[in-house]
Design a protein around this motif. Structure first.
Motif, PDB file in Angstrom:
ATOM      1  N   THR A 118       1.098  -1.159  -0.213  1.00 38.37           N
ATOM      2  CA  THR A 118       0.080   0.342  -0.243  1.00 38.37           C
ATOM      3  C   THR A 118       1.132   1.135   0.396  1.00 38.37           C
ATOM      4  O   THR A 118       2.151   1.231   1.119  1.00 38.37           O
ATOM      5  CB  THR A 118      -1.537   0.214   1.113  1.00 38.37           C
ATOM      6  N   THR A 119       0.138   2.390  -1.031  1.00 35.96           N
ATOM      7  CA  THR A 119       1.353   2.999  -0.553  1.00 35.96           C
ATOM      8  C   THR A 119       1.066   4.145  -0.112  1.00 35.96           C
ATOM      9  O   THR A 119       1.786   5.310   0.787  1.00 35.96           O
ATOM     10  CB  THR A 119       1.043   4.089  -1.775  1.00 35.96           C
ATOM     11  N   ASN A 120       0.090   4.102   1.254  1.00 35.34           N
ATOM     12  CA  ASN A 120      -0.206   5.128   2.257  1.00 35.34           C
ATOM     13  C   ASN A 120       0.797   4.803   3.218  1.00 35.34           C
ATOM     14  O   ASN A 120       0.519   6.226   4.472  1.00 35.34           O
ATOM     15  CB  ASN A 120      -1.990   3.804   2.882  1.00 35.34           C
ATOM     16  N   LYS A 121       1.051   3.452   3.441  1.00 34.39           N
ATOM     17  CA  LYS A 121       2.702   4.119   4.374  1.00 34.39           C
ATOM     18  C   LYS A 121       3.212   3.850   3.888  1.00 34.39           C
ATOM     19  O   LYS A 121       5.189   3.761   4.556  1.00 34.39           O
ATOM     20  CB  LYS A 121       3.261   1.820   4.720  1.00 34.39           C
ATOM     21  N   ALA A 122       4.179   4.928   2.413  1.00 34.71           N
ATOM     22  CA  ALA A 122       5.414   5.137   1.550  1.00 34.71           C
ATOM     23  C   ALA A 122       6.162   4.154   1.763  1.00 34.71           C
ATOM     24  O   ALA A 122       7.484   4.606   2.045  1.00 34.71           O
ATOM     25  CB  ALA A 122       5.621   6.275   2.448  1.00 34.71           C
ATOM     26  N   PRO A 123       6.039   3.267   1.778  1.00 31.64           N
ATOM     27  CA  PRO A 123       7.025   2.467   1.919  1.00 31.64           C
ATOM     28  C   PRO A 123       8.546   2.785   0.397  1.00 31.64           C
ATOM     29  O   PRO A 123       7.973   3.503  -0.836  1.00 31.64           O
ATOM     30  CB  PRO A 123       6.610   0.919   0.495  1.00 31.64           C
ATOM     31  N   LYS A 124       9.587   2.364   1.257  1.00 28.11           N
ATOM     32  CA  LYS A 124      10.491   2.747  -0.468  1.00 28.11           C
ATOM     33  C   LYS A 124      10.638   2.001  -0.989  1.00 28.11           C
ATOM     34  O   LYS A 124      12.112   2.651  -2.044  1.00 28.11           O
ATOM     35  CB  LYS A 124      12.450   2.546   1.061  1.00 28.11           C
ATOM     36  N   HIS A 125      10.829   0.924  -0.776  1.00 29.28           N
ATOM     37  CA  HIS A 125      10.435   0.297  -2.683  1.00 29.28           C
ATOM     38  C   HIS A 125       8.984  -0.520  -3.113  1.00 29.28           C
ATOM     39  O   HIS A 125       8.291  -0.694  -1.878  1.00 29.28           O
ATOM     40  CB  HIS A 125      11.554  -1.587  -2.157  1.00 29.28           C
ATOM     41  N   ASN A 126       8.523  -0.544  -3.960  1.00 30.63           N
ATOM     42  CA  ASN A 126       7.457  -0.769  -4.803  1.00 30.63           C
ATOM     43  C   ASN A 126       6.964  -1.211  -5.784  1.00 30.63           C
ATOM     44  O   ASN A 126       8.104  -1.004  -6.282  1.00 30.63           O
ATOM     45  CB  ASN A 126       6.216   0.288  -4.167  1.00 30.63           C
TER      46      ASN A 126
END
Length: 403
Positions: free
Chosen positions: A361-369
Motif C-alpha cells: 500500500t502506498t499509504n505507508k510510503a514504502p521505500k520499495h514497491n
C-alpha cells in the motif's frame, strides 16, 4: 451536539442500485438505428473516514467502490448488450455552493455480446471485440434523504472501445440520465468523524517500467501483434497522495517491423530506405510528463508525452486515414490519408491513461514497491495500443514540515 472522534464509523459500506436511460450515439455513417438505451447498475462502495488514510484526508474523503452493470444499447440484434465492471471514485464538489452535488468517475472493462461483422453486421463499426475498455463519468445530486437512503438524480457519459486491438474501433458513446438510491443505515455516523491533521511532506522517487502491448496496424493488417515498451522516470510524491514526474520511453512495434521486412506497398513506393534499418524505423521514443493519484494499493495515472522519433507513423497515418472505392470500371482504388497539419500534431503528441496495482500500500510510503498496470496508449486522443506492464518504484528519504 454530537461528540467528534477520530474513530472510524462502525461500518463504511453502502449499496447503490441505479437505473440509467439515454441515447447511444451513432458511431459511423449508416450506423444501425437504436431505441432508448437502458442500463441497470449496482454499485458497492465504501466511505474512507479513517484516521490512517492520508490520501482520503487530502482528497476530502471521497467514496470508492466498484460498479457492476448491464446495458441494452437499444438494438439487440445489431448493437447488442454490455456487461461491465468498473472501479470508481466519487468526490463531493461545490459543497459550499450546492450541497449534495457529487462527481463519480469509473474506469474498467466490459463484455460485449455483439460485434462488427463484414457480412452480417457491416454497419456497426463501433465494436469489434468481446472484451473492451469502459469509462463512465457522472454528476449526481442528492434530491432528498431519509434515515437510510439518499435518493439521487444523475447525468452522465458512458464509453466503450477496445483500445486499438482490432479495427474498426469507432467506440460506443452514450449520454444518459439516472435515478439511484444510495443505501446505508449508518451513514449519519460519518458526521461524527473529526478529520486528523497531517504534516506537509514530499518524497523524490525513481521508477522503471516494462510493458507488453497489443494493437493492429489497419483494417487491411488487422491481426494483433505486440508492442514492447520500456521507460524510466523520476519526480516528486506530494503528501503521499499526488505523484508528479517525467521521464523517457522507448517502444518497438512488431507491426511496423513486419511491414518493412515484407516490403509492403508504401515501403516500396515511398520509403525504401526503411529497409536499411527495419528495427530502427519500427521504433519510437520520446519524453513524457506523468501525474498519478495514489489511493492505497491503486494508482490512477495519466501521462502526456512528445514523440521525438516515430518515423513509421507517416505510413500508419496514410493507411488509417485513407479510404477505398470502386471506379466506373469496377476497379478498387485506394486513396491514402494526407500528411497535413493534423498528422503533425498526432505524430508529435502521445498520451497514456490507466490503472496500477501496487503490491504494498502506498499509504505507508514504502521505500520499495512493485506494481502491475493496465493502460491505453494514444496518439493525442486516438488509441494506439493496449498495454499490460510491471514496474518498480524507489522512494528517497521523506522531507516533512509541520502545517
Amino acid at each position: 451536539m454530537a461528540q467528534t472522534t477520530t474513530t472510524p464509523p462502525k461500518t463504511s459500506l453502502f449499496f447503490t442500485p441505479e437505473i440509467i436511460v439515454g441515447k447511444t450515439q451513432e458511431a459511423n455513417t449508416d450506423f444501425p438505428k437504436t431505441k432508448l438505451q437502458k442500463n441497470v447498475f449496482l454499485s458497492i462502495g465504501q466511505y474512507n473516514y479513517n484516521s490512517n488514510k492520508e490520501w482520503a484526508a487530502r482528497l476530502n474523503y471521497p467514496k470508492t467502490g466498484i460498479s457492476l452493470g448491464y446495458t441494452d444499447f437499444g438494438n439487440s440484434t445489431k448493437v447488442g448488450h454490455a456487461y461491465s465492471i468498473l472501479p470508481f471514485i466519487e468526490f463531493s464538489i461545490l459543497k459550499k455552493q450546492l450541497n449534495g452535488l457529487n462527481l463519480q468517475i469509473g474506469f474498467g472493462s466490459s463484455y460485449m455480446d455483439t460485434q462488427y461483422d463484414i457480412i452480417t453486421n457491416a454497419f456497426n463499426r463501433a465494436i469489434t471485440t468481446k472484451i473492451n475498455w469502459s469509462f463512465r463519468s457522472f454528476f449526481y445530486y442528492d434530491v432528498f434523504k431519509t434515515h437510510a437512503t439518499d435518493w439521487r438524480f444523475g447525468l452522465g457519459y458512458l464509453h466503450h472501445s477496445n483500445g486499438h486491438t482490432n479495427l474498426p474501433n469507432q467506440g460506443l458513446n452514450s449520454f444518459t440520465a439516472s435515478v439511484s438510491a444510495k443505501i446505508d443505515k449508518n451513514s449519519n455516523s460519518n458526521n461524527d468523524f473529526k478529520k486528523p491533521t497531517f504534516a506537509s511532506k514530499s518524497q523524490t522517487y525513481m521508477a522503471f517500467r516494462l510493458g507488453l502491448g497489443q494493437n493492429v496496424l489497419s483494417e487491411k493488417f488487422n491481426t494483433k501483434k505486440e508492442v514492447f515498451t520500456v521507460s524510466a522516470s523520476a519526480g516528486k510524491i506530494l503528501n503521499n497522495t499526488f505523484k508528479f514526474g517525467g521521464g523517457f520511453y522507448y517502444r518497438f512495434y512488431e507491426h511496423y517491423y513486419d511491414y518493412i521486412k515484407n516490403n509492403e506497398a508504401l515501403i516500396e513506393e515511398q520509403f525504401p530506405h526503411f529497409k536499411d534499418n527495419p528495427y530502427g524505423y519500427a521504433t519510437s521514443f520520446g519524453i513524457f510528463a506523468s501525474s498519478e493519484l495514489l489511493i492505497d494499493h491503486i494508482g490512477f495515472e495519466f501521462d502526456l508525452g512528445l514523440n521525438i522519433h516515430k518515423p513509421f507513423y507517416k505510413i500508419d497515418w496514410q493507411l488509417n486515414q485513407g479510404f477505398t472505392y470502386e471506379n466506373a470500371n469496377g476497379e478498387t482504388i485506394e486513396v491514402l490519408g494526407e500528411l497535413d497539419w493534423y498528422y503533425e500534431i498526432k505524430r508529435t503528441i502521445s498520451a497514456r491513461m490507466g490503472l496500477k496495482y501496487y503490491l504494498w500500500t502506498t499509504n505507508k510510503a514504502p521505500k520499495h514497491n512493485i506494481f502491475l498496470g493496465a493502460h491505453i496508449n494514444a496518439n493525442l486522443g486516438q488509441a494506439d495500443f493496449t498495454e499490460l506492464s510491471c514496474g518498480y518504484v524507489y522512494r528517497f528519504n521523506l522531507k516533512e514540515k509541520s502545517i
